[in-house]
Design an enzyme around this catalytic site. Structure first.
Site, PDB file in Angstrom:
ATOM      1  N   HIS A 110       9.049 -36.728   3.192  1.00 53.61           N
ATOM      2  CA  HIS A 110       9.427 -36.767   1.778  1.00 53.61           C
ATOM      3  C   HIS A 110       8.591 -37.707   0.896  1.00 53.61           C
ATOM      4  O   HIS A 110       8.194 -37.312  -0.205  1.00 53.61           O
ATOM      5  CB  HIS A 110      10.909 -37.121   1.670  1.00 53.61           C
ATOM      6  CG  HIS A 110      11.492 -36.871   0.319  1.00 53.61           C
ATOM      7  ND1 HIS A 110      11.429 -35.643  -0.309  1.00 53.61           N
ATOM      8  CD2 HIS A 110      12.143 -37.701  -0.546  1.00 53.61           C
ATOM      9  CE1 HIS A 110      12.026 -35.719  -1.495  1.00 53.61           C
ATOM     10  NE2 HIS A 110      12.451 -36.953  -1.658  1.00 53.61           N
ATOM     11  N   ASP A 118       9.153 -32.444   5.446  1.00 53.71           N
ATOM     12  CA  ASP A 118      10.160 -33.057   4.579  1.00 53.71           C
ATOM     13  C   ASP A 118      11.536 -32.492   4.925  1.00 53.71           C
ATOM     14  O   ASP A 118      11.771 -31.292   4.775  1.00 53.71           O
ATOM     15  CB  ASP A 118       9.806 -32.753   3.114  1.00 53.71           C
ATOM     16  CG  ASP A 118      10.721 -33.441   2.117  1.00 53.71           C
ATOM     17  OD1 ASP A 118      11.714 -34.073   2.534  1.00 53.71           O
ATOM     18  OD2 ASP A 118      10.439 -33.345   0.908  1.00 53.71           O
ATOM     19  N   SER A 177      10.586 -35.842  -5.963  1.00 53.16           N
ATOM     20  CA  SER A 177      11.975 -35.746  -5.515  1.00 53.16           C
ATOM     21  C   SER A 177      12.872 -35.438  -6.720  1.00 53.16           C
ATOM     22  O   SER A 177      12.679 -34.420  -7.381  1.00 53.16           O
ATOM     23  CB  SER A 177      12.392 -37.029  -4.805  1.00 53.16           C
ATOM     24  OG  SER A 177      13.628 -36.857  -4.142  1.00 53.16           O
TER      25      SER A 177
END
Length: 769
Positions: A744, A712, A623
């Site tokens: 995610h 995601d 991320s």
């Protein structure tokens, strides 16, 4: 496994096959270490009883296996020893979505959500020896119960006759068409033998990542004797409810359901991991049909008015009543809501709860723990807590126990509501992470772990000094809750860790005092790493967020990397939680520069201390950690021999139009929330590109592994794929694994397993282990 690779579906040479085989056996041992999720303590005639909820990866089913372990607690006053006498075997809670003991501990509610949108939700009420009641709630009443995340909330009332909870509202009506394609209202005139079909109806906003396909959260109450379910009316559909609790029982006063609510009438941004969504504490009166109310039965279905109890503050969640019922406490993330940061330093507040049940929407909000901007060295850095126990009170009724991040650790805190004194209940000299699980009277049952030690249950016995101040003496329990395998024990036996203080570079005068303080990095290594004078290869770990933190707690996957010969440098750069609001707010508007420089400073610091070989350094992040990983290999192209990025943010300009949190792109790029718009300008797009890793693509030469989830919504897969194709175009070695059913976090058991198996083999290839 449901993954596939790009440029990886090739025959492995014999060496690679052997390495995959060897590593796969070891990582399985780590991945399947159980987690301690929750605990409850009940006092019975034979003494305190413990019930611990645990979970474990089930690789074959690609789910987490949930189970319950029970036991009784014995204490020896002579030597202050404590032992947990566990049952011989745990009980697997097959198919259970949630289990919630009643306040007395005499009943257990088990909720089983369906796997589809047609089957009913099942509620089971268990006694100590058998199933007492079972209710099937059809989809026309409500959908699945929310059992995690912001909207989680299952609460027994005090007399254990009703349970309030949050579930998906019933499906809204959709248009129906007959076999000729004609619209038919309410299925009137349809011949079942000929057939018909349902249209889609109007599109509705959802709460983004992890909530795709979820219907609006709504409030329900079930009578555990009759099974009758009541949909609580009076809550507007513009409010998504969660975290429901019952008001205290008081003779002659009204019963209320108190809950947190998030407004979603205009635009629903992604809410998972996001504390910057405005929310309030609400209350609505509950009419118990069995209470003998004098109100006319004709009004039984009329809605009561809803009360917003926290109008004067932008954020209120996790409602909790004091033991005497005189106060309502709640947490607030007002710094996040007001600034735009997805998480920030929190605060704790209280309001008076009227004994007569007459609520005022203008109640005075009293600060119990205010926001800390710049903590003094060694002092409380501010509140960073994800929630509160359902019963966090000591026997005096005014001392609250909670867990919070304190720099790179998680600690247990004690708050005296009368004096306002806040103290650290977990050991001051411990660099491990501690979380309170439950209270046994004035004693604490906690879980403790570190990067080199698996989670263990600890028991804190309360002692009082001559001045009347409490502290806790921490004891190891004689019978651990689980034993690790020999391979895990052997892999961890030589590991050690320490927290490094790293001075920040390029400190400008415009920074606040709190933003000029050193950052922290957790260094994990083997005590044997320098026996031959050569450092083990180093993996630099950068967390996501960016407003998150990597604590000194056990991570199965990182412990696996440590066990196969890697040192770790886990960097908590400025912008992380746990260091005060000044340090956190110094990052927005400077992502891709300040955070990158902090990570490079930590790496250089480790090299200067002789802790790392500069020719064998790799980097790993997901991320925003993937954003930093891809920035680092572009801005410092000679620093890292290999990299791995999990669902990375590579291009803010292409992400902003398709992510569930476009406001995050604006806030982190500009440093404030005033620039946000649904239609970015050319100037916005230019800034996004300049601050993104893809702007440094021409300099990248580091071999990089990408791990991407197809579903995601936070960082859609196209962001990573664009960067991958750009690297391929310039001849950089790339490997890609795509997980078609993951979102995610990439945290489903098979995905976790395969991801870190490939990370290990990828790093080994370039570090020549």
């Amino acid at each position: 496994m449901d993954s596939y690779g790009t440029d990886t579906v090739k025959e492995l040479d014999q060496t690679s096959e052997e390495e995959y085989a060897t590593q796969s056996k070891l990582i399985k041992e780590f991945i399947t270490i159980p987690s301690i999720d929750k605990a409850w303590i009940f006092n019975s005639g034979s003494g305190p009883q413990a019930m611990v909820a645990m979970s474990q990866a089930n690789l074959l089913a690609n789910k987490r296996r949930k189970f319950m372990l029970s036991g009784h607690i014995s204490k020896e006053s002579s030597n202050l020893s404590v032992n947990f006498h566990w049952a011989p075997f745990p009980v697997e809670m097959t198919g259970a979505s949630a289990f919630v003991p009643s306040p007395s501990g005499l009943k257990l509610l088990v909720v089983r959500n369906p796997d589809d949108k047609e089957s009913p939700t099942k509620f089971e009420i268990w006694s100590s020896s058998h199933l007492e009641k079972e209710f099937h709630i059809p989809q026309k009443v409500h959908g699945s119960v929310y059992v995690d995340g912001w909207f989680e909330g299952i609460s027994w009332n005090s007399d254990e006759t009703c349970v309030a909870y949050v579930a998906e509202e019933p499906s809204l009506p959709k248009p129906t068409f007959d076999h000729l394609g004609y619209y038919t209202k309410d299925n009137v005139g349809l011949d079942k033998d000929i057939g018909s079909w349902k249209g889609q109806g109007d599109w509705e906003e959802e709460w983004g990542e992890a909530y795709a396909g979820k219907r609006q959260p709504a409030l329900f109450v079930i009578n555990v004797d009759s099974g009758e379910v009541e949909h609580i009316k009076g809550v507007p559909r513009s409010i998504s409810v969660g975290q429901v609790v019952w008001s205290p029982s008081s003779k002659g006063s009204a019963k209320y359901l108190v809950f947190a609510g998030w407004l979603g009438d205009k635009r629903k941004f992604g809410i998972k991991y996001c504390y910057n969504r405005p929310c309030s504490i609400y209350a609505i009166k509950f009419r118990d049909a069995s209470s003998g109310s004098d109100e006319p039965k004709d009004n039984a279905k009329e809605a009561f008015p809803i009360h917003n109890l926290t109008k004067s503050i932008s954020s209120g969640f996790s409602p909790l009543f004091s033991k005497d019922g005189k106060f309502l406490l709640f947490l607030s993330a007002k710094t996040a809501v007001d600034s735009g940061a997805h998480w920030g330093t929190e605060s704790l507040h209280k309001i008076n709860w009227p004994s007569d049940g007459k609520l005022s929407e203008l109640a005075d909000i009293v600060d119990l723990i205010p926001v800390v901007n710049c903590p003094d060295d060694g002092c409380f850095p501010g509140l960073y807590v994800t929630g509160l126990l359902s019963d966090p009170w000591l026997s005096d009724g005014h001392t609250l126990m909670l867990s919070s991040y304190w720099h790179s650790c998680r600690v247990i805190l004690s708050l005296n509501m009368l004096s306002g004194e806040l103290s650290r209940a977990s050991p001051n000299d411990s660099d491990c992470s501690w979380s309170v699980l439950a209270l046994d009277g004035d004693d604490i049952v906690a879980v403790c772990s570190s990067p080199v030690s698996v989670p263990e249950i600890k028991y804190g016995k309360k002692v009082v000094d001559p001045a009347g101040r409490p502290s806790w003496q921490w004891l190891d329990i004689q019978n651990p809750i689980f034993k690790s395998s020999e391979k895990v024990t052997s892999g961890l036996s030589s590991l050690e860790f320490k927290i490094l203080k790293v001075p920040v570079s390029n400190v400008s005068e415009c920074l606040t005092k709190g933003a000029k303080k050193p950052i922290e990095a957790i260094y994990v290594s083997s005590s044997k790493s320098k026996e031959n004078g050569i450092c083990d290869p180093l993996v630099v770990i950068v967390h996501g967020g960016p407003h998150s933190v990597a604590p000194c707690s056990f991570s199965k996957t990182l412990a696996y990397l440590s066990s196969i010969g890697y040192s770790l440098l886990i960097v908590n750069y400025r912008g992380s939680l746990g260091f005060g609001e000044d340090a956190l707010q110094s990052l927005p508007g400077k992502v891709g520069s300040q955070d990158v420089n902090d990570v490079l400073s930590a790496v250089d610091h480790a090299v200067e201390m002789g802790l790392a070989d500069p020719s064998r350094i790799t980097v790993l992040g997901g991320s925003h950690g993937g954003f930093l990983t891809t920035h680092l290999i572009g801005q410092a192209p000679n620093k890292f021999v290999a990299a791995a990025a999990r669902n990375p943010v590579c291009n803010l300009a292409s992400m902003v139009g398709i992510t569930d949190i476009p406001d995050w792109c604006f806030f982190e790029a500009y440093g404030d929330r005033t620039h946000y718009t649904e239609a970015p300008s050319p100037e916005d797009m230019s800034r996004f590109h300049q601050m993104s890793p893809i702007s440094h693509i021409s300099k990248v030469k580091t071999p990089t592994l990408f791990l991407l989830g197809t579903v995601d919504l936070r960082v859609p897969i196209s962001n990573g794929i664009q960067y991958v194709r750009a690297l391929k175009e310039k001849g950089v070695e790339v490997k890609v694994l795509v997980f078609p059913n993951d979102n995610h976090p990439l945290d489903r058991p098979q995905t976790d397993y395969e991801s870190f198996l490939n990370i290990a083999v990828w790093f080994n290839k370039y570090c020549k282990l």
